[in-house]
Enzyme design. Structure first.
Site, PDB file in Angstrom:
ATOM      1  N   GLY A   1       0.783  -1.237   0.000  1.00  0.00           N
ATOM      2  CA  GLY A   1       0.000   0.000   0.000  1.00  0.00           C
ATOM      3  C   GLY A   1       0.811   1.281   0.000  1.00  0.00           C
ATOM      4  O   GLY A   1       0.367   2.305  -0.506  1.00  0.00           O
TER       5      GLY A   1
ATOM      6  N   ASP B   1       0.760   3.062   4.690  1.00  0.00           N
ATOM      7  CA  ASP B   1      -0.311   3.694   3.935  1.00  0.00           C
ATOM      8  C   ASP B   1      -1.398   4.205   4.877  1.00  0.00           C
ATOM      9  O   ASP B   1      -1.791   5.357   4.832  1.00  0.00           O
ATOM     10  CB  ASP B   1      -0.882   2.719   2.885  1.00  0.00           C
ATOM     11  CG  ASP B   1      -1.260   1.356   3.458  1.00  0.00           C
ATOM     12  OD1 ASP B   1      -1.061   1.117   4.677  1.00  0.00           O
ATOM     13  OD2 ASP B   1      -1.761   0.512   2.687  1.00  0.00           O
TER      14      ASP B   1
ATOM     15  N   ASP C   1      -4.736   1.754  11.203  1.00  0.00           N
ATOM     16  CA  ASP C   1      -6.099   1.485  11.677  1.00  0.00           C
ATOM     17  C   ASP C   1      -6.010   1.104  13.158  1.00  0.00           C
ATOM     18  O   ASP C   1      -6.144   1.958  14.030  1.00  0.00           O
ATOM     19  CB  ASP C   1      -6.674   0.369  10.803  1.00  0.00           C
ATOM     20  CG  ASP C   1      -8.092   0.014  11.158  1.00  0.00           C
ATOM     21  OD1 ASP C   1      -8.633   0.605  12.104  1.00  0.00           O
ATOM     22  OD2 ASP C   1      -8.680  -0.865  10.506  1.00  0.00           O
TER      23      ASP C   1
ATOM     24  N   PHE D   1     -13.738   2.528   4.743  1.00  0.00           N
ATOM     25  CA  PHE D   1     -12.736   1.693   4.083  1.00  0.00           C
ATOM     26  C   PHE D   1     -12.357   2.409   2.802  1.00  0.00           C
ATOM     27  O   PHE D   1     -13.210   2.699   1.959  1.00  0.00           O
ATOM     28  CB  PHE D   1     -13.262   0.280   3.785  1.00  0.00           C
ATOM     29  CG  PHE D   1     -12.172  -0.623   3.273  1.00  0.00           C
ATOM     30  CD1 PHE D   1     -11.337  -1.303   4.144  1.00  0.00           C
ATOM     31  CD2 PHE D   1     -11.943  -0.758   1.900  1.00  0.00           C
ATOM     32  CE1 PHE D   1     -10.302  -2.098   3.668  1.00  0.00           C
ATOM     33  CE2 PHE D   1     -10.910  -1.554   1.420  1.00  0.00           C
ATOM     34  CZ  PHE D   1     -10.094  -2.228   2.310  1.00  0.00           C
TER      35      PHE D   1
ATOM     36  N   ASP E   1      -5.742  -0.892  -1.749  1.00  0.00           N
ATOM     37  CA  ASP E   1      -6.541  -1.764  -2.616  1.00  0.00           C
ATOM     38  C   ASP E   1      -7.723  -2.366  -1.890  1.00  0.00           C
ATOM     39  O   ASP E   1      -7.824  -2.329  -0.661  1.00  0.00           O
ATOM     40  CB  ASP E   1      -5.669  -2.913  -3.153  1.00  0.00           C
ATOM     41  CG  ASP E   1      -5.434  -3.983  -2.094  1.00  0.00           C
ATOM     42  OD1 ASP E   1      -5.131  -3.624  -0.934  1.00  0.00           O
ATOM     43  OD2 ASP E   1      -5.566  -5.176  -2.403  1.00  0.00           O
TER      44      ASP E   1
ATOM     45  N   ARG F   1      -5.443   0.108  -6.522  1.00  0.00           N
ATOM     46  CA  ARG F   1      -4.155   0.707  -6.132  1.00  0.00           C
ATOM     47  C   ARG F   1      -3.743   1.815  -7.099  1.00  0.00           C
ATOM     48  O   ARG F   1      -3.056   2.750  -6.719  1.00  0.00           O
ATOM     49  CB  ARG F   1      -3.041  -0.347  -6.135  1.00  0.00           C
ATOM     50  CG  ARG F   1      -3.152  -1.389  -5.042  1.00  0.00           C
ATOM     51  CD  ARG F   1      -1.830  -2.122  -4.890  1.00  0.00           C
ATOM     52  NE  ARG F   1      -1.983  -3.401  -4.201  1.00  0.00           N
ATOM     53  CZ  ARG F   1      -2.065  -3.549  -2.890  1.00  0.00           C
ATOM     54  NH1 ARG F   1      -2.029  -2.499  -2.109  1.00  0.00           N
ATOM     55  NH2 ARG F   1      -2.186  -4.749  -2.352  1.00  0.00           N
TER      56      ARG F   1
HETATM   57  P1  5GP Z   1      -3.749  -1.966  11.220  1.00  0.00           P
HETATM   58  O1  5GP Z   1      -2.695  -3.028  11.383  1.00  0.00           O
HETATM   59  O2  5GP Z   1      -3.290  -0.594  11.652  1.00  0.00           O
HETATM   60  O3  5GP Z   1      -5.045  -2.360  11.882  1.00  0.00           O
HETATM   61  O4  5GP Z   1      -4.114  -1.893   9.687  1.00  0.00           O
HETATM   62  C1  5GP Z   1      -3.201  -1.358   8.774  1.00  0.00           C
HETATM   63  C2  5GP Z   1      -3.208  -2.134   7.477  1.00  0.00           C
HETATM   64  O5  5GP Z   1      -4.515  -2.607   7.182  1.00  0.00           O
HETATM   65  C3  5GP Z   1      -2.827  -1.205   6.351  1.00  0.00           C
HETATM   66  O6  5GP Z   1      -1.444  -1.301   6.059  1.00  0.00           O
HETATM   67  C4  5GP Z   1      -3.691  -1.693   5.202  1.00  0.00           C
HETATM   68  O7  5GP Z   1      -3.042  -2.732   4.506  1.00  0.00           O
HETATM   69  C5  5GP Z   1      -4.910  -2.292   5.866  1.00  0.00           C
HETATM   70  N1  5GP Z   1      -6.037  -1.338   5.944  1.00  0.00           N
HETATM   71  C6  5GP Z   1      -6.591  -0.793   7.036  1.00  0.00           C
HETATM   72  N2  5GP Z   1      -7.600   0.030   6.734  1.00  0.00           N
HETATM   73  C7  5GP Z   1      -7.693   0.014   5.384  1.00  0.00           C
HETATM   74  C8  5GP Z   1      -8.546   0.692   4.448  1.00  0.00           C
HETATM   75  O8  5GP Z   1      -9.430   1.505   4.757  1.00  0.00           O
HETATM   76  N3  5GP Z   1      -8.318   0.422   3.133  1.00  0.00           N
HETATM   77  C9  5GP Z   1      -7.366  -0.452   2.701  1.00  0.00           C
HETATM   78  N4  5GP Z   1      -7.258  -0.634   1.388  1.00  0.00           N
HETATM   79  N5  5GP Z   1      -6.542  -1.088   3.549  1.00  0.00           N
HETATM   80  C10 5GP Z   1      -6.699  -0.856   4.884  1.00  0.00           C
END
Ligand code: 5GP
Length: 205
Positions: free
Chosen positions: A52, A111, A114, A163, A170, A176
């Site tokens: 990402g 990227d 979350d 999202f 993606d 992407r």
């Molecule tokens: P975390 O580990 O912080 O919960 O999530 C981070 C990863 O989850 C990001 O690097 C991404 O790959 C994916 N992710 C989280 N939210 C989104 C979103 O809204 N869209 C997309 N495409 N990927 C997300």
């Protein structure tokens, strides 16, 4: 000239940030980092969490060059945790860096943050290699994200429940290449879902 904020693909819902806004945000980040690095000649290592952060990594490297930071080297850490729009277990590193980062200034680029689990995984992995300094940056951070420790820099904060796709982000491998960041169009995603949920055909030998 500012681009129209109109979706160009059926998977795109509301556009949150246009390509121009993204580039301006990244230029602002480059200026902050330039002040943080100081005037040393040592190379700065930019590490993008793949896939990402790929466009973010390239555009930040370009913006740093314009800002007066010429000694940038780039590398990638491949981490996987999402399937479709939902997390799928613990983040897992499946391809490591190629360059040594011991005693270097390292900038880790995500990227989107979350829950912060991917960031923690990447951060711990890099710290184990004893960089001189590790600076964490995300292009997007969700409003309710509370990574521990907090990010050093984020370019944009987005709503907690959206999202998003585009500019490297993606949905099942799609989107992407979109140059804007938009909320996913769930109606279209629902139609497309059947292409990703059908059981795989047994391989013929
Ligand atoms: P975390 O580990 O912080 O919960 O999530 C981070 C990863 O989850 C990001 O690097 C991404 O790959 C994916 N992710 C989280 N939210 C989104 C979103 O809204 N869209 C997309 N495409 N990927 C997300």
């Amino acid at each position: 000239m500012e681009k129209a904020m109109t979706p160009r693909h059926p998977l795109e819902g509301e556009i949150l940030y246009s390509a121009d806004q993204i580039l301006r945000g990244i230029e602002g980040l480059a200026k902050k980092l330039e002040r943080q690095f100081g005037r040393g000649q040592e190379p700065v290592c930019l590490v993008g969490v793949m896939m990402g952060a790929f466009p973010f990594l390239c555009d930040l490297a370009r913006a740093l060059l314009t800002t007066g930071v010429p000694n940038v080297v780039t590398d990638h850490l491949f981490i996987e945790s999402y399937v479709g729009t939902a997390p799928d277990g613990e983040p897992r590193i499946y391809r490591d860096l190629r360059m040594p980062i011991t005693d270097r200034t390292v900038v880790l680029l995500e990227d989107i943050v979350d829950t912060g689990a991917t960031l923690s995984c990447a951060r711990a992995h890099l710290l184990a290699q004893h960089p001189r300094q590790l600076i964490t940056c995300a292009l997007l951070e969700r409003r309710n994200a509370n990574p521990n420790p907090p990010l050093d820099h984020r370019v944009f904060v987005i709503p907690s429940d959206a999202f998003v796709i585009g500019y490297g982000l993606d949905w099942n491998g799609q989107g992407r290449e979109f140059d804007d960041i938009s909320v996913i169009n769930t109606d279209h995603a629902r139609v497309m879902e059947r292409f990703f949920s059908s059981p795989k055909e047994p391989a013929s030998v």
